[in-house]
Design a protein around this motif. Sequence first.
Motif, mmCIF file in Angstrom:
data_model
loop_
_atom_site.group_PDB
_atom_site.id
_atom_site.type_symbol
_atom_site.label_atom_id
_atom_site.label_comp_id
_atom_site.label_asym_id
_atom_site.label_seq_id
_atom_site.Cartn_x
_atom_site.Cartn_y
_atom_site.Cartn_z
ATOM 1 N N ASP A 94 -0.899 -6.638 -6.079
ATOM 2 C CA ASP A 94 -1.798 -5.268 -6.008
ATOM 3 C C ASP A 94 -0.493 -4.381 -5.883
ATOM 4 O O ASP A 94 0.029 -4.349 -4.654
ATOM 5 C CB ASP A 94 -2.343 -5.446 -4.195
ATOM 6 C CG ASP A 94 -3.332 -4.054 -3.746
ATOM 7 O OD1 ASP A 94 -2.756 -3.094 -4.406
ATOM 8 O OD2 ASP A 94 -3.910 -4.326 -2.693
ATOM 9 N N PRO A 95 -0.250 -2.973 -6.581
ATOM 10 C CA PRO A 95 0.499 -2.046 -6.367
ATOM 11 C C PRO A 95 0.357 -1.526 -5.108
ATOM 12 O O PRO A 95 1.528 -0.860 -4.950
ATOM 13 C CB PRO A 95 -0.252 -1.367 -7.556
ATOM 14 C CG PRO A 95 -1.205 -2.139 -8.912
ATOM 15 C CD PRO A 95 -2.079 -2.983 -7.016
ATOM 16 N N ALA A 96 -1.127 -1.772 -4.623
ATOM 17 C CA ALA A 96 -1.506 -1.181 -3.393
ATOM 18 C C ALA A 96 0.025 -1.404 -1.889
ATOM 19 O O ALA A 96 0.403 -0.633 -0.767
ATOM 20 C CB ALA A 96 -2.149 -1.146 -2.517
ATOM 21 N N ARG A 97 -0.071 -2.954 -1.799
ATOM 22 C CA ARG A 97 1.035 -3.471 -1.036
ATOM 23 C C ARG A 97 2.994 -3.357 -1.855
ATOM 24 O O ARG A 97 3.281 -3.735 -1.102
ATOM 25 C CB ARG A 97 0.277 -4.768 -0.856
ATOM 26 C CG ARG A 97 -0.543 -5.264 -1.166
ATOM 27 C CD ARG A 97 -1.261 -6.914 -0.825
ATOM 28 N NE ARG A 97 -2.685 -6.556 0.151
ATOM 29 C CZ ARG A 97 -2.920 -7.998 0.740
ATOM 30 N NH1 ARG A 97 -2.365 -8.691 1.174
ATOM 31 N NH2 ARG A 97 -4.713 -7.626 1.625
ATOM 32 N N VAL A 98 2.926 -3.311 -3.039
ATOM 33 C CA VAL A 98 4.249 -3.034 -3.157
ATOM 34 C C VAL A 98 4.659 -2.009 -2.768
ATOM 35 O O VAL A 98 5.389 -1.885 -2.429
ATOM 36 C CB VAL A 98 4.020 -3.193 -5.006
ATOM 37 C CG1 VAL A 98 5.433 -2.866 -5.555
ATOM 38 C CG2 VAL A 98 3.322 -4.617 -5.476
ATOM 39 N N ALA A 99 3.218 -0.808 -3.026
ATOM 40 C CA ALA A 99 4.052 0.524 -2.245
ATOM 41 C C ALA A 99 4.266 0.722 -0.532
ATOM 42 O O ALA A 99 4.988 1.223 -0.306
ATOM 43 C CB ALA A 99 2.336 1.710 -2.513
ATOM 44 N N MET A 100 3.830 -0.853 -0.306
ATOM 45 C CA MET A 100 4.009 -0.247 1.256
ATOM 46 C C MET A 100 5.490 -0.820 1.345
ATOM 47 O O MET A 100 6.740 -0.950 2.047
ATOM 48 C CB MET A 100 2.929 -1.908 1.735
ATOM 49 C CG MET A 100 1.907 -0.999 1.784
ATOM 50 S SD MET A 100 0.811 -3.069 2.776
ATOM 51 C CE MET A 100 -0.849 -2.130 2.991
ATOM 52 N N LEU A 101 6.145 -2.232 0.789
ATOM 53 C CA LEU A 101 7.575 -2.243 0.141
ATOM 54 C C LEU A 101 8.369 -0.926 0.019
ATOM 55 O O LEU A 101 9.430 -0.566 0.401
ATOM 56 C CB LEU A 101 7.768 -2.841 -0.510
ATOM 57 C CG LEU A 101 7.484 -4.685 -0.343
ATOM 58 C CD1 LEU A 101 7.518 -5.904 -1.921
ATOM 59 C CD2 LEU A 101 7.199 -5.764 0.900
ATOM 60 N N ARG A 102 8.034 -0.253 -0.640
ATOM 61 C CA ARG A 102 8.699 1.232 -1.085
ATOM 62 C C ARG A 102 8.978 2.364 0.184
ATOM 63 O O ARG A 102 9.842 2.163 0.720
ATOM 64 C CB ARG A 102 7.880 2.050 -2.162
ATOM 65 C CG ARG A 102 7.928 1.186 -3.880
ATOM 66 C CD ARG A 102 7.748 2.181 -4.728
ATOM 67 N NE ARG A 102 8.189 1.438 -5.906
ATOM 68 C CZ ARG A 102 7.470 1.034 -6.457
ATOM 69 N NH1 ARG A 102 6.154 0.920 -6.115
ATOM 70 N NH2 ARG A 102 7.473 0.631 -7.913
ATOM 71 N N GLU A 103 7.584 1.612 1.250
ATOM 72 C CA GLU A 103 7.879 2.158 2.139
ATOM 73 C C GLU A 103 8.930 2.280 3.303
ATOM 74 O O GLU A 103 9.516 2.399 4.111
ATOM 75 C CB GLU A 103 6.577 2.881 2.668
ATOM 76 C CG GLU A 103 5.948 3.229 2.510
ATOM 77 C CD GLU A 103 4.169 3.408 3.735
ATOM 78 O OE1 GLU A 103 4.451 3.741 4.577
ATOM 79 O OE2 GLU A 103 3.687 3.117 2.904
ATOM 80 N N TRP A 104 9.042 0.615 3.244
ATOM 81 C CA TRP A 104 9.713 0.337 3.814
ATOM 82 C C TRP A 104 11.632 0.304 3.297
ATOM 83 O O TRP A 104 12.701 0.934 4.183
ATOM 84 C CB TRP A 104 9.830 -1.380 3.785
ATOM 85 C CG TRP A 104 9.164 -1.822 4.766
ATOM 86 C CD1 TRP A 104 8.078 -2.247 4.673
ATOM 87 C CD2 TRP A 104 9.048 -2.771 6.727
ATOM 88 N NE1 TRP A 104 7.179 -2.881 5.605
ATOM 89 C CE2 TRP A 104 7.756 -3.260 6.969
ATOM 90 C CE3 TRP A 104 10.364 -1.834 7.158
ATOM 91 C CZ2 TRP A 104 8.093 -3.204 8.288
ATOM 92 C CZ3 TRP A 104 9.986 -2.387 8.625
ATOM 93 C CH2 TRP A 104 8.413 -3.458 8.515
#
Length: 335
Positions: A94-104
Amino acid sequence: MIARVAALACLLLWCALAPTAVAGGAKGKPKRTPEVDRRIAITIDDLPWQWAGRLHPDVFAARHAKLIAAVRASGVTGVGFVNEKELEVDGKVDPARVAMLREWLDAGWELGNHTWGHLDYHAVGLEAYEADVLKGERVLRPLLAERGETPKWFRHPWLRNGRTPEERAALDAFLAQHGYRTAPVTVNTGEWIWANAYQRTLDGVAPDAEKQATLARLRSEYVAYMLAKLAFLEQQSLTLLEYNVPQVLLLHANELNAETFPELIGGMQQHGYRVVSLEEAVRDPAYARVDGYRGPHGISWLHRWALAEGKQRSFFMGDTTVPRWVMDIAGVETE
């Protein structure tokens, strides 16, 4: 009452370890005991979220946002360990969940590998475990490559890294071949029990006033418990090593830490702890000591070193434990 008792015990222990004046210094001047060096590295497991599969996407997004905001508000950084299984929805990333990792990453945190499916090495064996490690970097490695980085930290699920010297050596060789270093843990706690209790209360059907009172009590007593646990492990380090090793704290990405992270970090800082990188912490020579544990449980590296030295049962006595009422809410019999 339990929270106040735990906090008082924590305060008394830290006061006992603080510098104090004693008679007998040069020319009658009092001496002071050496100040304890208090450093700690923060690690958070199970990114992007512990138990992500049980959450509605909107709830997941809101709770992740709260945790990231809490981490940013604390002003500290550390290493987050990713289970790539939790990046998937219906078998697809899910791209939205990968985006969460980018926030970290944007918040200054490093990311490490925690296997794809949070496998137990002792249960599945070397071949399946190695495959899951590699599966757990299919998103992580290219994600870090965007920033000119490669994954370098690995955290064993349940801290299980081999029941025999041969099992451990085989896995260590594989991890080194793929550029990974083991992330140790000295401050290993019953945090997972508190988090279970918090999640079950949050999602329960109790009247709102009762629910909010229980949640508030869990938050307050959790922070007191964690600070008392850290004080106990500091004392164990002083007893075993004759100095306080730079500690490594293990947390998880969950609702409880989203609510309490700044308070927990603030409490540690109030007692003199400086947050340092995992890299700085493990440069301490203690982390090259022999790991003397071969059992099934995930225990502190301090206790692994103590076992290697043949410490008796008395060394491990006096630990801070999770209160029975919390274990009852969590549905857990023992730690």
